[in-house]
Design an enzyme around this catalytic site. Sequence first.
Site, PDB file in Angstrom:
ATOM      1  N   ARG A  61     -29.943  -6.236 -43.059  1.00 32.71           N
ATOM      2  CA  ARG A  61     -29.748  -7.397 -41.353  1.00 32.71           C
ATOM      3  C   ARG A  61     -28.304  -7.387 -41.358  1.00 32.71           C
ATOM      4  O   ARG A  61     -27.326  -7.302 -41.844  1.00 32.71           O
ATOM      5  CB  ARG A  61     -30.481  -8.976 -42.705  1.00 32.71           C
ATOM      6  N   HIS A 114     -23.781 -34.437  -1.698  1.00 31.68           N
ATOM      7  CA  HIS A 114     -23.867 -36.017  -1.379  1.00 31.68           C
ATOM      8  C   HIS A 114     -24.968 -35.816  -2.669  1.00 31.68           C
ATOM      9  O   HIS A 114     -25.298 -36.838  -3.518  1.00 31.68           O
ATOM     10  CB  HIS A 114     -24.794 -36.380  -0.381  1.00 31.68           C
ATOM     11  N   ARG A 152     -12.881 -48.983  -4.038  1.00 33.74           N
ATOM     12  CA  ARG A 152     -12.422 -48.367  -2.531  1.00 33.74           C
ATOM     13  C   ARG A 152     -13.033 -48.291  -0.970  1.00 33.74           C
ATOM     14  O   ARG A 152     -14.115 -48.968  -1.137  1.00 33.74           O
ATOM     15  CB  ARG A 152     -12.992 -46.943  -2.791  1.00 33.74           C
ATOM     16  N   THR A 203     -10.447 -35.704  -6.415  1.00 37.29           N
ATOM     17  CA  THR A 203     -10.239 -34.385  -6.908  1.00 37.29           C
ATOM     18  C   THR A 203     -11.666 -33.546  -5.830  1.00 37.29           C
ATOM     19  O   THR A 203     -11.445 -32.216  -5.180  1.00 37.29           O
ATOM     20  CB  THR A 203     -10.704 -33.988  -8.096  1.00 37.29           C
ATOM     21  N   ASN A 204     -12.390 -34.440  -5.431  1.00 38.11           N
ATOM     22  CA  ASN A 204     -13.279 -33.612  -4.455  1.00 38.11           C
ATOM     23  C   ASN A 204     -13.172 -33.446  -3.149  1.00 38.11           C
ATOM     24  O   ASN A 204     -12.839 -31.853  -3.323  1.00 38.11           O
ATOM     25  CB  ASN A 204     -14.482 -34.391  -4.868  1.00 38.11           C
ATOM     26  N   ASP A 205     -12.121 -34.385  -2.363  1.00 38.82           N
ATOM     27  CA  ASP A 205     -11.661 -33.980  -1.271  1.00 38.82           C
ATOM     28  C   ASP A 205     -10.357 -32.840  -1.814  1.00 38.82           C
ATOM     29  O   ASP A 205     -10.520 -32.587  -0.770  1.00 38.82           O
ATOM     30  CB  ASP A 205     -11.649 -35.539  -0.843  1.00 38.82           C
ATOM     31  N   CYS A 250     -10.505 -39.383 -10.452  1.00 38.78           N
ATOM     32  CA  CYS A 250     -11.967 -40.143 -10.018  1.00 38.78           C
ATOM     33  C   CYS A 250     -12.823 -39.282  -9.178  1.00 38.78           C
ATOM     34  O   CYS A 250     -13.920 -39.723  -8.809  1.00 38.78           O
ATOM     35  CB  CYS A 250     -11.872 -41.366  -8.947  1.00 38.78           C
TER      36      CYS A 250
END
Length: 850
Positions: A79, A427, A590, A739-741, A803
């Site tokens: 095995r 989005h 915001r 952190t996205n933008d 955020c």
Amino acid sequence: MQKVITLKDLCLVTKTAPMAADIHGGRAKCLQRLIRLDMPVPTTVAISFDAVRAIAAGQGADIPQILRHFEETPLLSVRPSSMDPDWGGPGAMLNIGLNDAKHAELCQSLGEDVATRLYMRHIQSFAVEVARLDPEEFYLPDHPSQDALKAMLATYESEMDAEFPQDAGEQLSEVLRSMARAWEGTTARLLRQAKGAPADAGLGLVVQEMALALGAGVSGSGVVQFVDGTTGCKQVIGRFVPQAAPTASLRDSKNAEFLSRDKRGPSLEEQAPEAYQKLIEYGELVRTRLREEMEIKFVVRDGALSILDGIRLPRSSRAAVRIAVDLAETGVIAKEEAVMRVKPAALSELLHRQVDSSAKRDFLVRGIAASPGAASGRLVFSGSEAQASAARGEACVLVRRETTPEDIRGMHASAAVVTLRGGVTSHAAVIGRGIGLPCIVGAADLDVDERKRCIKVPDGRSFSAGDMVTVDGTTGQLLAGETAMLEAALDDGFQTLLSWADEVRDIGIRANADTPADAQTARNFAAEGIGLCRTEHMFFDGDRIDLMREMIFAETSEGRAAVLERLLPLQRSDFTELFRIMQGQPVCIRLFDPPLHEFLPVGKAGMRELAELLDVPLAQVTARVDDLSEYNPMLGMRGVRLGITVPEIYEMQARAIFEATVAINAEAEAVVPEIMIPLVSAMREVELVQSRVDSVAAAVHAETGVEFDYRLGVMVETPRAALRAADIAEHAAFLSFGTNDLTQMTYGLSRDDAGKFMSDYVNQHVYAEDPFHTLDLEGVGELLQLGAERGRQGRPDVTLSICGEHGGDTNAIAFCRAQKFDYVSCSPFRVPVARLSAAQLAIEDKKDPR
């Protein structure tokens, strides 16, 4: 230079043998543990990773050194023994050593029919799996006979130009070579790498004396589990197949019997009570001594029990949580170890419905898995259709080329969303994760005809509005029809595990929540406040979008203020409800961020409706839409730039926040709202907004006579804001990195368009990972580090957080802990995952404080 196979590479498995999982594999090491527990394990020899590699490279195995541990004419099994059983490997080979002489011997002890069937099955397996001959040539008849046996041996000799090997050593040598080469093959490498194994993962092999499951008394093979692998509940589960060889298909055998007494049929407990009782004892023994729930394979011969194998019980995410918690609550393992045993991704699965892993999938197209979970519904192609479907009580799947803020109401009404464009921070993806909506984005192979209201998939099939489909947001697959589902499972074990995680983690976890429903979800998942409330999403509900459009068309400051005065009570109500739900926990709001053109219709029909609503000529609407259009709206008139040039919006929002604060402070625990300015790049922007917000606060205080406090901060999402954080922090109580933008601007890369080529970039190692999915610790991370250091220079007590969508990612949390950030904020449905990840990182640091 070839490696020389030494005695260390061929290890007899005993209690004291020098063995390790990273040398001989997990199966071999587990067998040693079973032997140490005095279980009746047949004689076993373990072959190391290095020896298997040498065999695959052409070196012969030292067969005499292996066979010296067995009887003179043995029957053996081989095995695989890799580090992780999930990595796969070649199938087991049984009855090695079975030959003409052994067949004659077995005919005397077992009967001719049984012995002949056993021998023919062995020849078939050896011919197909080892010699790689055509399976069609080695068909096993329903009623084996001596003539059929002779014919099969003749076929082998004809195909191989050699007799079927009669020497056990020769058979074993060929089996070892075949299994070693199969592991090293390109296909096998790719398959195990897809399962997370390293490219150079080793394979060990275990050679074990066959425990025949054939005999005059109660004899057979079985497999037993002591916990349900799906639910994690205590239960003896398994099957016993009388007079059957130990194979992987025991559960599916038509002759299978129950283990425990059962009204539906015979059981091992009734027929061999001593063997059954031993199995129960062994189950508890491995649980307490090996500190794990195991699956045990066994053989009974004439009532005597042999243990062939023990592996970690395969389990669902739901079972993994319950098993870990149960082991800790009964004192088998520590709470911290229970926290470490559950993968954060497992919690994500528990939060959402999932496609049943055993269900048949009619695959249509694959996109990017943007928001986990699964849902079935009828196809719709617009937000209004989705709302109408929801009003009828029908689940629907919204398909769009890409979504805009105007689609939010339709998304809320949908069971799932699919878009042709976009990436993990588009989005649709962000909203989907925020509200727990299964979502696939970037399904570029899907052809959508919005006019005819149908889709066409790569295999040529078409589906029209109203047709049923299933969205698997966990895997990114769109499926035809309605697929079987597993429901979300947030039981007591889930809550207990997270409470233990909270005891050890050392960084705050907040949620991104835009609506009262989001906030309630955040509370349910024990978020420590709201780290990002995107107020613009509130303006797309109901009649608010019409008021926004009216404000956009106002010619003067007074005219805009008059329209915003009508929005004020709606905003105040939103914030009051948010504060009430969060019960004194921090809420970071915001201020308005998107460009105004997002609130205006795109098509001619929508423009005509707006002209009718505002009672103005169509040409005026068209001209205003053209006037507000921008070449790159994400870098244009949005965020603080809009707040400075159209200050009435921020003034209305500040008033709504402060009046909601006054109202809540009168009825409940005082709240200290946090007001966040978006898209800042210069200190002067903060000063201008601060002066207006302060004046509004003073006015509300004067009007109400109520004292209240608030904090003003900045969303750091431009590289310049990170570099100038020392100046900016002088006027900001907190810096929250979006952190996205920030990723988008650092890379000069549109997050909505990146999905078109990102897979090529990752596959060709331009980027290690999609930077919108996994935080880029080198580039964007350096800006975060600089921003944090310089922010503390400007204000030593400044609060630091992230955020963006990376907030729930383990690597991002590890980075934030290293930089001494105060908290991370993520989508509500990622809060439990972030809580567990943060706890595991803290526990790892305790073990290795470096």
